[in-house]
Design a protein around this motif. Structure first.
Motif, PDB file in Angstrom:
ATOM      1  N   THR A 232      -4.915  24.081 -37.264  1.00 35.62           N
ATOM      2  CA  THR A 232      -4.236  25.053 -36.417  1.00 35.62           C
ATOM      3  C   THR A 232      -5.170  26.261 -36.288  1.00 35.62           C
ATOM      4  N   ALA A 234      -6.146  30.074 -34.027  1.00 40.50           N
ATOM      5  CA  ALA A 234      -5.617  31.081 -33.120  1.00 40.50           C
ATOM      6  C   ALA A 234      -6.733  32.056 -32.759  1.00 40.50           C
ATOM      7  N   HIS A 236      -7.971  35.653 -30.237  1.00 38.28           N
ATOM      8  CA  HIS A 236      -7.467  36.788 -29.454  1.00 38.28           C
ATOM      9  C   HIS A 236      -7.640  36.522 -27.970  1.00 38.28           C
ATOM     10  N   SER A 238      -7.970  33.732 -25.117  1.00 38.67           N
ATOM     11  CA  SER A 238      -7.724  32.290 -25.019  1.00 38.67           C
ATOM     12  C   SER A 238      -8.959  31.614 -24.441  1.00 38.67           C
ATOM     13  N   PRO A 255      -2.111  23.283 -26.914  1.00 40.59           N
ATOM     14  CA  PRO A 255      -1.626  24.654 -27.113  1.00 40.59           C
ATOM     15  C   PRO A 255      -0.193  24.621 -27.623  1.00 40.59           C
ATOM     16  N   GLU A 256       0.105  25.503 -28.566  1.00 40.78           N
ATOM     17  CA  GLU A 256       1.497  25.569 -29.040  1.00 40.78           C
ATOM     18  C   GLU A 256       2.184  26.795 -28.464  1.00 40.78           C
ATOM     19  N   ASP A 258       3.467  29.515 -29.667  1.00 42.11           N
ATOM     20  CA  ASP A 258       3.153  30.865 -30.130  1.00 42.11           C
ATOM     21  C   ASP A 258       1.708  31.261 -29.818  1.00 42.11           C
ATOM     22  N   GLY A 259       1.016  30.519 -28.963  1.00 43.69           N
ATOM     23  CA  GLY A 259      -0.350  30.867 -28.596  1.00 43.69           C
ATOM     24  C   GLY A 259      -1.404  30.224 -29.477  1.00 43.69           C
ATOM     25  N   ARG A 260      -0.996  29.631 -30.570  1.00 38.46           N
ATOM     26  CA  ARG A 260      -1.944  28.937 -31.435  1.00 38.46           C
ATOM     27  C   ARG A 260      -2.336  27.609 -30.796  1.00 38.46           C
ATOM     28  N   ARG A 262      -3.450  23.586 -31.552  1.00 40.09           N
ATOM     29  CA  ARG A 262      -3.459  22.523 -32.546  1.00 40.09           C
ATOM     30  C   ARG A 262      -4.597  21.582 -32.190  1.00 40.09           C
ATOM     31  N   GLU A 288      -7.342  33.170 -37.029  1.00 41.97           N
ATOM     32  CA  GLU A 288      -6.623  32.277 -37.951  1.00 41.97           C
ATOM     33  C   GLU A 288      -7.158  30.866 -37.811  1.00 41.97           C
TER      34      GLU A 288
END
Lengths: 325, 249
Positions: A232, A234, A236, A238, A255-256, A258-260, A262, A288
């Motif tokens: 996972t 993340a 700032h 995209s 894309p998930e 919450d913006g993270r 996978r 992250e």
């Protein structure tokens, strides 16, 4: 250690036309706690009832400590202790009377009954409850008496059907500790709905769905399963997903909400380093990154909900065609 | 092993007030009937003394007492047998016996033994009444033995039917009422024979016709065999029924 206690071959069971257990085969070795998982109505209890001799199988064989359960039931049943879903307790007896009766039924020699009863009570934390009526005990204590009943004759195989249902968290911990202890010198089969319970108490996990075994794996193997193949991340800014997907070893990027992102990858090729380097080079602002662990719950859902998924899809297609018309 | 289950069953009976109240009620009613019959004997004693070959004390008191006892126990035995298996089925405690190293036959015979022990206690209590007469009179002990042997066989038959009915259901009341119905039917089968000469086969099946000779002091092995066959039949049916539990589901 690796001495095989129970061997189950191609077991099946019909209720009328409904096949509750389909061609199930597995083994249990001494010193092993086997966790038996499955959704409601998957065939867990049926399988356990068959192994304990409460239900005759429609096909297949059960061998307990080299005794065939169908051909030599007496010898085979001598080797098992069974706690059904609802403990078979006589409410009008005291704990001592009840345990003495169970010991006698299971051929514990008369001279050893007292020590067997006292040892079992000690193990199950019942030492103060001996003279109390079973009907007056709390649910947790009744459950303990149920377990005591199953182990009083020190059987090599102990079968426990949902032993921690209806207990408070402290009692659950105690019962789990007891099961672990049993697992040291007995072979234990444990069925449960509670997934963390399996991770903390069992050596091996089996998942049964619609009467079929869909997973039979040791806890270590399962750990491996769980670590598999996803990250996972993340950022700032995209990034263009194309860049990530082209990295060696990456299979796909999703894309998930919450913006993270996978990132699914090959098990052998971990792209963590490559992602880090690329993020620095392109100034994406990585904040992250962590390995995506599948929980046992996810594996469970994945393995048992195929059919549910298919149903949902079938439903979706029919609705779309309906709206098309 | 049969003995273990039997004794456990016997002790469990006395843990509920049911067994005690049944013993008490049966004893009170039979005690009253016994005394009433004794009074009749005392009333007619002078006339009987004058008669030649008159019936003795035992012949007047005992057949009547045991005849009544059979009818009362026909009502009572279903209440005792009803919980044997059906209660275990309802409380789901049968698994304890099924997963223990026992054969179905041992389970059934154990349960049966438990109820038989209780009925023997009941029988002993009844026997104490006429035996108390020994203090002041002489009894025909042969007639008494035959009568009580007959009653014992009869009760064993009742218990076997009750046990079977109890294996059929998980509702104790259903077990009791169907046992009572079956026993009563067996009892009154002989009514169908009335009017036809020599009776018919239905009347031959009647429990009552195979009990009466014992009360008259006649030990007929055919009558005893009838009871034994009845007992075996219902015990085998019970075993089959519990086996079917494992197979079906």
């Amino acid at each position: 250690m690796s001495h095989t206690l129970v061997e189950i071959n191609n077991l099946s069971r019909f209720y009328g036309t409904l096949q509750a257990v389909k061609d199930v085969s597995f083994t249990i070795r001494q010193g092993e706690v086997l966790g038996f998982l499955g959704p409601n109505g998957a065939g867990k209890t049926t399988t356990m009832q068959i192994i304990s001799g409460n239900l005759a199988p429609s096909g297949g064989s059960v061998t307990i400590a080299n005794h065939d359960l169908l051909e030599d039931p007496r010898a085979a049943k001598n080797q098992i202790g069974y706690l059904p879903e609802s403990p078979p307790l006589y409410r009008e007896l005291t704990v001592n009377e009840y345990l003495d009766y169970c010991a006698a039924l299971n051929n514990v020699p008369r001279a050893k009954r007292l020590s067997a009863r006292e040892n079992t009570k000690e193990r199950c934390g019942l030492h103060d409850a001996g003279k109390r009526l079973i009907g007056n005990l709390s649910k947790g204590f009744q459950q303990r008496v149920g377990i005591a009943q199953a182990i009083i004759h020190l059987p090599p195989v102990v079968i426990l059907d949902e032993p921690t249902v209806g207990l408070d968290p402290i009692q659950i911990r105690e019962i789990r500790a007891l099961i672990r202890e049993l697992g040291r010198d007995h072979g234990v089969i444990l069925s449960t709905h509670i997934l963390p319970e399996v991770q903390t108490t069992c050596d091996r996990v089996q998942i049964i769905n619609k009467g079929e075994l869909v997973l039979n794996e040791s806890i270590e193997g399962l750990e491996h399963h769980m670590k598999s193949a996803s990250l996972t991340v993340a950022f700032h800014q995209s990034p263009d997903l194309q860049f990530l997907e082209n990295l060696p070893g990456v299979k796909s990027v999703h894309p998930e909400k919450d913006g993270r992102l996978r990132v699914f990858h090959e098990t052998e090729q971990n792209p963590t380093d490559a992602i880090l380097r690329m993020a620095v080079n392109k100034n994406w602002g990585l904040y992250e990154i962590r390995p995506g662990r599948l929980s046992l719950e996810q594996i469970f859902v994945e393995l048992t909900s195929d059919a549910a998924l298919e149903n949902a899809e079938a439903l979706a297609t029919t609705t779309t065609t309906d709206s098309g018309l | 092993m049969i003995l273990t289950i039997g004794i456990r069953e016997f002790k469990s009976l006395f843990l509920s007030p049911l067994a005690w109240s049944i013993l008490a009620v049966v004893q009170v009613i039979l005690g009253f009937l016994f005394l009433a019959r004794l009074e009749v004997f005392q009333l007619y004693q002078p006339q009987l003394m004058a008669m030649d070959g008159a019936p003795g004390l035992t012949e007047i008191v005992l057949p009547d007492l045991l005849g009544n006892a059979a009818v009362i126990l026909l009502l009572v035995v279903p209440l005792m047998t009803m919980r044997l298996v059906s209660e275990e089925r309802r409380n789901r405690t049968l698994a304890l016996l099924f997963s223990a190293p026992l054969s179905m036959t041992e389970i059934v015979l154990g349960k049966y033994l438990g109820i038989i022990l209780f009925l023997l206690v009941l029988l002993l209590m009844i026997a104490l009444m006429p035996l108390s007469l020994l203090a002041g009179a002489s009894l025909d002990l042969g007639l008494m033995a035959s009568g009580f042997f007959g009653l014992a066989l009869l009760l064993a038959g009742f218990a076997a039917v009750g046990l079977f009915m109890s294996t059929l259901t998980q509702y104790t009341t259903v077990a009791a009422i169907s046992t009572f119905g079956a026993l009563l039917l067996f009892w009154i089968l002989d009514w169908s024979g009335q009017g036809t000469a020599g009776g018919n086969w239905l009347a031959y099946l009647s429990l009552f016709n195979h009990y009466k000779p014992f009360l008259e002091g006649i030990f007929n092995s055919a009558d005893a065999a009838y009871h034994v066959l009845l007992i075996i039949t219902f015990l085998v049916l019970s075993i089959r029924r519990l086996d079917a539990d494992r197979l079906g589901g």
